[in-house]
Design a protein around this motif. Structure first.
Motif, PDB file in Angstrom:
ATOM      1  N   ILE A 149      11.504  31.723  16.162  1.00 14.69           N
ATOM      2  CA  ILE A 149      11.282  31.699  17.612  1.00 14.69           C
ATOM      3  C   ILE A 149      11.442  33.092  18.206  1.00 14.69           C
ATOM      4  N   ASN A 150      12.457  33.812  17.780  1.00 11.29           N
ATOM      5  CA  ASN A 150      12.761  35.119  18.337  1.00 11.29           C
ATOM      6  C   ASN A 150      11.752  36.198  17.955  1.00 11.29           C
ATOM      7  N   GLN A 151      10.873  35.918  17.010  1.00 17.19           N
ATOM      8  CA  GLN A 151       9.862  36.893  16.597  1.00 17.19           C
ATOM      9  C   GLN A 151       8.695  36.983  17.586  1.00 17.19           C
ATOM     10  N   ALA A 152       8.706  36.137  18.619  1.00 14.35           N
ATOM     11  CA  ALA A 152       7.629  36.136  19.624  1.00 14.35           C
ATOM     12  C   ALA A 152       6.255  36.023  18.961  1.00 14.35           C
ATOM     13  N   LEU A 153       6.132  35.043  18.085  1.00 16.40           N
ATOM     14  CA  LEU A 153       4.873  34.830  17.374  1.00 16.40           C
ATOM     15  C   LEU A 153       3.822  34.259  18.329  1.00 16.40           C
ATOM     16  N   PRO A 154       2.600  34.769  18.307  1.00 16.76           N
ATOM     17  CA  PRO A 154       1.555  34.231  19.175  1.00 16.76           C
ATOM     18  C   PRO A 154       1.097  32.857  18.700  1.00 16.76           C
ATOM     19  N   VAL A 155       0.708  32.018  19.656  1.00 18.85           N
ATOM     20  CA  VAL A 155       0.190  30.682  19.351  1.00 18.85           C
ATOM     21  C   VAL A 155      -1.250  30.626  19.863  1.00 18.85           C
ATOM     22  N   ARG A 190      -2.601  27.621  15.491  1.00 25.08           N
ATOM     23  CA  ARG A 190      -2.106  28.685  14.618  1.00 25.08           C
ATOM     24  C   ARG A 190      -0.883  29.333  15.263  1.00 25.08           C
ATOM     25  N   ILE A 191       0.182  29.481  14.482  1.00 26.26           N
ATOM     26  CA  ILE A 191       1.361  30.224  14.925  1.00 26.26           C
ATOM     27  C   ILE A 191       1.461  31.481  14.076  1.00 26.26           C
ATOM     28  N   GLY A 192       1.445  32.634  14.748  1.00 31.17           N
ATOM     29  CA  GLY A 192       1.408  33.907  14.046  1.00 31.17           C
ATOM     30  C   GLY A 192       0.006  34.464  14.009  1.00 31.17           C
ATOM     31  N   SER A 193      -0.144  35.632  13.430  1.00 31.33           N
ATOM     32  CA  SER A 193      -1.429  36.317  13.382  1.00 31.33           C
ATOM     33  C   SER A 193      -1.949  36.409  11.958  1.00 31.33           C
ATOM     34  N   LEU A 194      -3.253  36.530  11.852  1.00 31.83           N
ATOM     35  CA  LEU A 194      -3.857  36.774  10.541  1.00 31.83           C
ATOM     36  C   LEU A 194      -3.435  38.155  10.038  1.00 31.83           C
ATOM     37  N   PRO A 195      -3.352  38.402   8.735  1.00 34.76           N
ATOM     38  CA  PRO A 195      -3.760  37.477   7.669  1.00 34.76           C
ATOM     39  C   PRO A 195      -2.674  36.502   7.217  1.00 34.76           C
ATOM     40  N   GLU A 196      -1.433  36.687   7.680  1.00 30.71           N
ATOM     41  CA  GLU A 196      -0.353  35.833   7.202  1.00 30.71           C
ATOM     42  C   GLU A 196       0.274  35.079   8.367  1.00 30.71           C
ATOM     43  N   SER A 197      -0.346  33.989   8.767  1.00 29.54           N
ATOM     44  CA  SER A 197       0.198  33.160   9.831  1.00 29.54           C
ATOM     45  C   SER A 197       1.397  32.377   9.312  1.00 29.54           C
ATOM     46  N   VAL A 198       2.271  32.019  10.229  1.00 30.45           N
ATOM     47  CA  VAL A 198       3.433  31.202   9.874  1.00 30.45           C
ATOM     48  C   VAL A 198       3.008  29.754   9.667  1.00 30.45           C
ATOM     49  N   ASP A 199       2.066  29.289  10.503  1.00 29.96           N
ATOM     50  CA  ASP A 199       1.659  27.883  10.428  1.00 29.96           C
ATOM     51  C   ASP A 199       0.243  27.732  10.949  1.00 29.96           C
ATOM     52  N   THR A 211       6.180  32.131  20.806  1.00 30.02           N
ATOM     53  CA  THR A 211       7.344  31.330  20.418  1.00 30.02           C
ATOM     54  C   THR A 211       8.613  31.708  21.172  1.00 30.02           C
ATOM     55  N   ASP A 212       8.704  32.963  21.675  1.00 27.65           N
ATOM     56  CA  ASP A 212       9.926  33.336  22.374  1.00 27.65           C
ATOM     57  C   ASP A 212      10.076  32.628  23.716  1.00 27.65           C
ATOM     58  N   GLU A 213       9.018  31.940  24.177  1.00 25.99           N
ATOM     59  CA  GLU A 213       9.131  31.138  25.388  1.00 25.99           C
ATOM     60  C   GLU A 213       9.932  29.854  25.150  1.00 25.99           C
ATOM     61  N   ILE A 214      10.120  29.492  23.903  1.00 24.33           N
ATOM     62  CA  ILE A 214      10.827  28.249  23.585  1.00 24.33           C
ATOM     63  C   ILE A 214      12.295  28.333  23.983  1.00 24.33           C
ATOM     64  N   GLY A 215      12.902  29.485  23.745  1.00 25.94           N
ATOM     65  CA  GLY A 215      14.341  29.605  23.953  1.00 25.94           C
ATOM     66  C   GLY A 215      15.096  29.204  22.694  1.00 25.94           C
ATOM     67  N   LYS A 216      16.382  29.004  22.818  1.00 24.32           N
ATOM     68  CA  LYS A 216      17.204  28.682  21.650  1.00 24.32           C
ATOM     69  C   LYS A 216      17.120  27.196  21.316  1.00 24.32           C
ATOM     70  N   ILE A 217      17.024  26.928  20.018  1.00 22.80           N
ATOM     71  CA  ILE A 217      16.953  25.563  19.499  1.00 22.80           C
ATOM     72  C   ILE A 217      18.291  25.177  18.882  1.00 22.80           C
ATOM     73  N   LYS A 218      18.678  23.945  19.132  1.00 25.04           N
ATOM     74  CA  LYS A 218      19.876  23.389  18.498  1.00 25.04           C
ATOM     75  C   LYS A 218      19.483  22.124  17.749  1.00 25.04           C
TER      76      LYS A 218
END
Length: 237
Positions: A149-155, A190-199, A211-218
């Motif tokens: 989440i903290n990596q600010a991955l683009p969606v 898609r979560i993350g950028s090419l060529p190696e997306s996270v999902d 992803t940094d808009e999510i905030g902290k997850i518990k």
């Protein structure tokens, strides 16, 4: 009907003519920002206004693949076909759903097991996994999730044909729900950028753009649900 939320989940207001009426006493619009209950995500709420009238949207339902029926408060009159109505969603509710839905995609990354079910609310989300053995380290899973989440991955979103998806069955993580299709096309998130997306997986829900808009997850309880199923609950601040 144009489902505007599929490509722009941040649009909070828009206008559209009434195209007709649905089987449950609601209306159909030519284009809509209201998300219907689907894929474990609840429908949007909000208001419609036209010709000096205002009405609460109490339910949104999908039928016939591409039709979205917007159901108004039972005491409200219906706008006439052709009337232009102003739509406004309950943004706080929508944004909570967006954050939780995106976090569940990341949960399926840090727990790379087949998904047997899931649900979303404004308070929490959960995924059920085909997981015969319990998680060894819940705290480590939570840490991995928050690190992503903290990596600010683009969606982002893209579309492929149903035939293309059939050639890549590994993209489908859910065992019990078929990927949503619109006229033979499947929307991928898609979560993350090419060529190696996270999902990258089929999904018709609404998501945050980073992803940094999510905030902290518990992580909450991990519950055993049958011989091979375990339910993992999570909460967003």
């Amino acid at each position: 009907m144009k489902q505007v939320y599929l490509m722009d989940p941040y649009l909070r207001e828009m206008e559209s003519p009434v195209a007709g009426y649905g089987p449950n006493g609601g209306i159909l619009l030519e284009k809509t920002i209201f998300y219907p209950t689907s894929g474990g995500q609840p429908n949007d709420l909000g208001t419609l206004s036209w010709k000096g009238r205002n009405a609460l949207v109490t339910d949104v339902r999908k039928y016939r693949l591409e039709e979205i029926e917007i159901i108004l408060d039972k005491n409200s009159p219906l706008p006439v076909k052709g009337n232009v109505v102003h739509q406004e969603i309950d943004w706080d509710r929508r944004f909570r759903h967006m954050k939780i839905h995106t976090s569940l995609h990341l949960l399926s990354v840090v727990i790379p097991l087949p998904v047997t079910g899931g649900s979303i609310s404004t308070l929490k989300g959960r995924l059920d996994f085909d997981m015969p053995d319990p998680l060894e380290n819940k705290e480590m899973i939570e840490e991995q999730l928050n690190n992503l989440i903290n990596q600010a991955l683009p969606v982002s979103y893209e579309w492929i044909s149903s035939e293309e998806l059939a050639q890549k069955p590994e993209m489908v993580k859910t065992m019990s729900v078929k990927p949503p299709m619109e006229a033979g096309q499947v929307r991928l998130v898609r979560i993350g950028s090419l060529p190696e997306s996270v999902d990258l997986q089929p999904c018709g829900g609404t998501h945050v753009k980073s992803t940094d808009e999510i905030g902290k997850i518990k992580l909450g309880k991990i519950e055993k649900k049958g011989r091979n199923n375990r339910r993992v609950n999570l909460f967003v601040d």
